[in-house]
Design an enzyme around this catalytic site. Structure first.
Site, PDB file in Angstrom:
ATOM      1  N   TRP A  55       0.735  -0.973   0.340  1.00  0.00           N
ATOM      2  CA  TRP A  55       0.207  -0.119   0.420  1.00  0.00           C
ATOM      3  C   TRP A  55       0.909   1.173  -0.160  1.00  0.00           C
ATOM      4  O   TRP A  55       1.715   1.998   0.784  1.00  0.00           O
ATOM      5  CB  TRP A  55      -0.790   0.097   1.605  1.00  0.00           C
ATOM      6  CG  TRP A  55      -1.376   0.738   1.377  1.00  0.00           C
ATOM      7  CD1 TRP A  55      -2.628   1.627   0.152  1.00  0.00           C
ATOM      8  CD2 TRP A  55      -2.092   1.872   2.533  1.00  0.00           C
ATOM      9  NE1 TRP A  55      -3.396   2.232   1.281  1.00  0.00           N
ATOM     10  CE2 TRP A  55      -3.123   2.763   2.852  1.00  0.00           C
ATOM     11  CE3 TRP A  55      -1.649   2.218   3.809  1.00  0.00           C
ATOM     12  CZ2 TRP A  55      -3.472   4.301   3.000  1.00  0.00           C
ATOM     13  CZ3 TRP A  55      -2.143   2.714   5.361  1.00  0.00           C
ATOM     14  CH2 TRP A  55      -3.314   3.131   4.437  1.00  0.00           C
ATOM     15  N   ASP A  82      -0.751  -6.722   9.630  1.00  0.00           N
ATOM     16  CA  ASP A  82      -1.743  -5.286   8.632  1.00  0.00           C
ATOM     17  C   ASP A  82      -2.946  -6.083   7.999  1.00  0.00           C
ATOM     18  O   ASP A  82      -3.290  -6.399   7.284  1.00  0.00           O
ATOM     19  CB  ASP A  82      -1.719  -3.898   7.595  1.00  0.00           C
ATOM     20  CG  ASP A  82      -2.340  -3.226   7.302  1.00  0.00           C
ATOM     21  OD1 ASP A  82      -3.911  -3.309   7.835  1.00  0.00           O
ATOM     22  OD2 ASP A  82      -2.072  -2.575   6.851  1.00  0.00           O
ATOM     23  N   LYS A 121     -13.960  -1.329   5.966  1.00  0.00           N
ATOM     24  CA  LYS A 121     -14.008  -1.502   5.403  1.00  0.00           C
ATOM     25  C   LYS A 121     -15.478  -3.104   5.553  1.00  0.00           C
ATOM     26  O   LYS A 121     -16.804  -2.784   4.490  1.00  0.00           O
ATOM     27  CB  LYS A 121     -13.198  -2.876   4.049  1.00  0.00           C
ATOM     28  CG  LYS A 121     -12.374  -2.282   3.455  1.00  0.00           C
ATOM     29  CD  LYS A 121     -11.293  -1.346   4.194  1.00  0.00           C
ATOM     30  CE  LYS A 121     -10.495  -0.176   3.158  1.00  0.00           C
ATOM     31  NZ  LYS A 121      -9.881   0.644   3.620  1.00  0.00           N
TER      32      LYS A 121
END
Length: 395
Positions: free
Chosen positions: A129, A210, A245
């Site tokens: 990311w 993560d 999310k």
């Protein structure tokens, strides 16, 4: 003084959203920022979230500060979701802090590492990311990269990854994506996770997971296979998780930092330093989003309803993956894009070059990250034909 301040470069992902909003084309398509979209192209509020909010508004009696690390109910809910059947065994030697989103959790970890282990280097997958290196650079943590992705085969290059991890020095930190790897959408197999965990344990390396997309790949428990492998092999672990999310709570900034140590005393000492880090940053977390999560996960009926809505989001994304592969073939594209079906989560590393991505934006008002990462959740039945025509035109 401000006259001497230079203009900062736009964020490579969020800056796309600004450009998208400024585009007058009514048929524009945004595949940039990692936000779930439903079949109508909108980011919905989950029905179960609305139900939980009604309960919270009716019962809320105070707007007083939360503790530095948030409520005990939230911490228990987070650990229950992460650990599942292993909760009772891991809870005594773990501790959880409510953070402002998963990004907030990462930054707290960065500050903690910088203060407590100033010689440690953080290892990131290549690619990762784009905000990962920036967050840790801002915290003063040096970073290096380990091999992860085979761009020609569009799969995890496991041999190269394992070889790289075997060279990480003792006392360093390795960041791993729990599932739905961002940006590639390619995850290690169950067997690979076991080997990764064993290597990290043998090297004396601290794993940092993560875990922003639990439930978006295969299922809540299925997506935690990497976490279970790490907790089985490694005495210490940090997990940064998020409910942006899987609960759709993007703007509520609901995240968590969970620390696991070899012994309860060590967990308590390390967690005390994390609390100091938080106190000198944002002091304590916001309440509303965490209360939603605690309410839903603490009620059997709401938990079941949430899992149904989560499965619907996951299934829609996977359906769009298949539709994209079929749509490109229908446009006469001969390049093999079948790997998109096997990837998981919201993102796909499409294999498009930066120049092709630029042409999509300039000629077709289709916005994607220049690395070729696309947000599959931004694809709908209403825009997929135009998207496939655009991609076919720039190949």
């Amino acid at each position: 003084m401000f006259d001497r301040v230079e203009m900062a470069a736009p964020d490579p992902i969020l800056g796309l959203t600004e450009a998208f909003l400024a585009d007058p084309n009514p048929d524009k398509i945004n595949l940039g920022a990692g936000v779930y979209k439903d079949a109508t192209g909108k980011t919905p509020v989950l029905k179960v979230v609305k139900l939980a909010e009604r309960r919270i508004l009716e019962s809320e009696a105070s707007k007083g500060y939360l503790p530095i690390t948030g409520s005990a109910e939230y911490a228990a809910a987070v650990q229950g979701l992460l650990f599942g059947d292993e909760y009772d065994a891991l809870a005594p030697r773990s501790a959880t802090a409510h953070t402002p989103g998963g990004t907030g959790a990462l930054r707290v970890v960065g500050d903690f590492l910088h203060r407590q282990f100033p010689q440690a280097t953080l290892w990131l997958s290549q690619p990762t990311w784009p905000n990962h290196p920036k967050v840790f650079e801002a915290a003063g943590v040096p970073t290096k990269a380990y091999a992860y992705f085979d761009a020609e085969k569009n799969v995890v290059d496991f041999d190269a990854m394992l070889s790289a991890l075997q060279q990480v020095p003792e006392g360093d930190v390795v960041l791993l994506h729990g599932c739905c790897h961002n940006p590639t959408g390619a995850d290690p197999s169950d067997e690979a996770w076991t080997q990764i965990a064993e290597v990290l344990a043998s090297r004396g390396v601290l794993p940092l997971l993560d875990f922003a997309y639990q439930g978006f790949a295969e299922g809540i428990r299925e997506d935690a296979v990497g976490l279970r492998a790490l907790t089985s092999a490694c005495p210490e672990l940090i997990v940064c998780s998020s409910f942006s999310k899987n609960f759709g709570l993007y703007r509520e900034r609901v995240g968590a930092l969970t620390l696991i140590a070899a012994e309860p005393d060590a967990a308590a000492r390390a967690f005390s330093q994390l609390k100091t880090t938080i106190r000198t940053n944002y002091s304590n977390p916001p309440s509303h989003g965490g209360a939603i999560v605690s309410t839903v996960l603490g009620d059997a009926d709401l938990r079941t309803a949430w899992e149904v809505e989560l499965a619907e989001m996951r299934d829609r994304i996977n359906q769009m993956r298949g539709a994209l592969v079929e749509g490109l073939a229908a446009q006469g594209v001969t390049r093999d894009f079948s790997f998109i079906r096997q990837q998981r989560g919201m993102f796909s590393f499409s294999g498009l070059s930066p120049e092709q991505v630029d042409r999509l934006r300039e000629e077709h008002s289709i916005y994607a990250v220049r690395s070729g990462r696309i947000n599959v959740a931004g694809i709908t039945e209403g825009n997929i034909e135009r998207l496939c025509k655009g991609i076919a035109a720039v190949l």
